[in-house]
Design a protein around this motif. Structure first.
Motif, short mmCIF file in Angstrom:
data_model
loop_
_atom_site.label_atom_id
_atom_site.label_comp_id
_atom_site.label_asym_id
_atom_site.label_seq_id
_atom_site.Cartn_x
_atom_site.Cartn_y
_atom_site.Cartn_z
N LEU A 2 0.96 -1.26 -0.01
CA LEU A 2 0.04 0.03 0.09
C LEU A 2 0.84 1.14 0.01
O LEU A 2 0.26 2.21 -0.48
CB LEU A 2 -1.13 0.20 1.26
N TYR A 3 1.88 1.14 0.55
CA TYR A 3 2.91 2.37 0.68
C TYR A 3 4.48 2.16 0.71
O TYR A 3 4.46 0.92 0.80
CB TYR A 3 2.67 3.13 1.79
N GLU A 4 5.31 2.84 0.16
CA GLU A 4 6.65 2.54 0.04
C GLU A 4 7.43 3.33 1.03
O GLU A 4 8.51 2.92 1.29
CB GLU A 4 7.01 3.11 -1.41
N GLU A 5 6.72 4.25 1.99
CA GLU A 5 7.60 4.77 2.99
C GLU A 5 7.94 3.78 3.99
O GLU A 5 7.32 2.88 4.21
CB GLU A 5 6.77 5.96 3.44
N PRO A 6 8.75 4.27 4.82
CA PRO A 6 9.22 3.16 6.07
C PRO A 6 7.96 3.25 7.00
O PRO A 6 8.05 2.29 7.77
CB PRO A 6 10.30 3.99 6.46
N SER A 7 7.17 4.13 7.01
CA SER A 7 6.23 4.14 8.15
C SER A 7 4.87 4.45 7.45
O SER A 7 4.67 5.06 6.59
CB SER A 7 6.39 5.20 9.17
N ILE A 8 3.94 3.61 8.07
CA ILE A 8 2.69 3.87 7.55
C ILE A 8 1.81 5.04 7.84
O ILE A 8 0.96 5.81 7.17
CB ILE A 8 1.48 2.99 8.33
N TRP A 9 2.47 5.89 9.17
CA TRP A 9 2.00 7.28 9.23
C TRP A 9 2.15 8.23 8.20
O TRP A 9 1.48 9.10 8.04
CB TRP A 9 2.73 7.55 10.57
N PHE A 19 9.44 13.00 0.78
CA PHE A 19 9.89 11.72 1.46
C PHE A 19 10.70 10.71 0.74
O PHE A 19 10.93 9.55 1.05
CB PHE A 19 8.50 11.04 2.00
N GLY A 20 11.13 11.22 -0.69
CA GLY A 20 11.90 10.24 -1.27
C GLY A 20 11.13 9.03 -2.12
O GLY A 20 11.68 7.98 -2.34
N GLY A 21 9.69 8.93 -2.29
CA GLY A 21 9.10 8.21 -2.62
C GLY A 21 9.48 8.15 -4.14
O GLY A 21 10.00 8.85 -4.87
N THR A 22 8.68 7.04 -4.79
CA THR A 22 8.71 6.93 -6.36
C THR A 22 7.78 7.91 -6.95
O THR A 22 6.74 7.71 -6.88
CB THR A 22 8.82 5.35 -6.80
N LEU A 23 8.17 8.52 -8.04
CA LEU A 23 7.37 9.44 -8.65
C LEU A 23 6.57 8.79 -9.79
O LEU A 23 5.43 8.91 -9.92
CB LEU A 23 8.04 10.84 -9.20
N LEU A 24 7.29 7.98 -10.57
CA LEU A 24 6.58 7.41 -11.65
C LEU A 24 6.45 5.76 -11.44
O LEU A 24 6.82 4.93 -12.23
CB LEU A 24 7.42 7.46 -12.92
#
Length: 120
Positions: free
Chosen positions: A5-12, A62-67
């Motif tokens: 669901l998400y790629e960040e290290p925290s669900i928050w 937060f350095g997530g993937t843009l594409l």
């Protein structure tokens, strides 16, 4: 759920950016589309654009993937659900306040024709 669901290290971070901030914007977009009596498909078009903006915030802050189609789709689906709820809530409220002699509310998101309106 991390990675699905998400790629960040925290669900928050996902909850803050996508659900709270993006969800608020989606709710207000749905409300605005309903208030101007535009059709539902216009809301869908706007929420696809909003999904790209939410994906950009994940990327820029937060350095997530843009594409990433996967994460864009998840963000957009969350926004579509919240935006559709905002649209339907406002539309039900408008139908029952502006046309109170014809319709009555049956819930937060629905209305029906009054029994007295069908007799004529």
């Amino acid at each position: 759920m991390q990675g699905i669901l998400y790629e960040e290290p925290s669900i928050w971070l996902f909850l803050l950016i996508t659900v709270i901030m993006g969800g608020w914007a989606a709710w207000m977009t749905g409300r605005a589309i309903a208030m101007t009596w535009r059709p539902f498909w216009v809301l869908i078009a706007y929420l696809f654009i909003l999904g790209a903006a939410v994906r950009f915030i994940h990327f820029a802050l937060f350095g997530g993937t843009l594409l990433s189609f996967h994460y864009y789709a998840i963000d957009t689906i969350v926004l579509l659900v919240i935006g559709a709820l905002g649209f339907q809530y406002r539309r039900a409220r408008m139908m029952t306040t502006q046309y109170r002699w014809l319709y009555e509310r049956t819930g937060l998101f629905s209305w029906r024709e009054k029994a007295s309106a069908t007799k004529g």
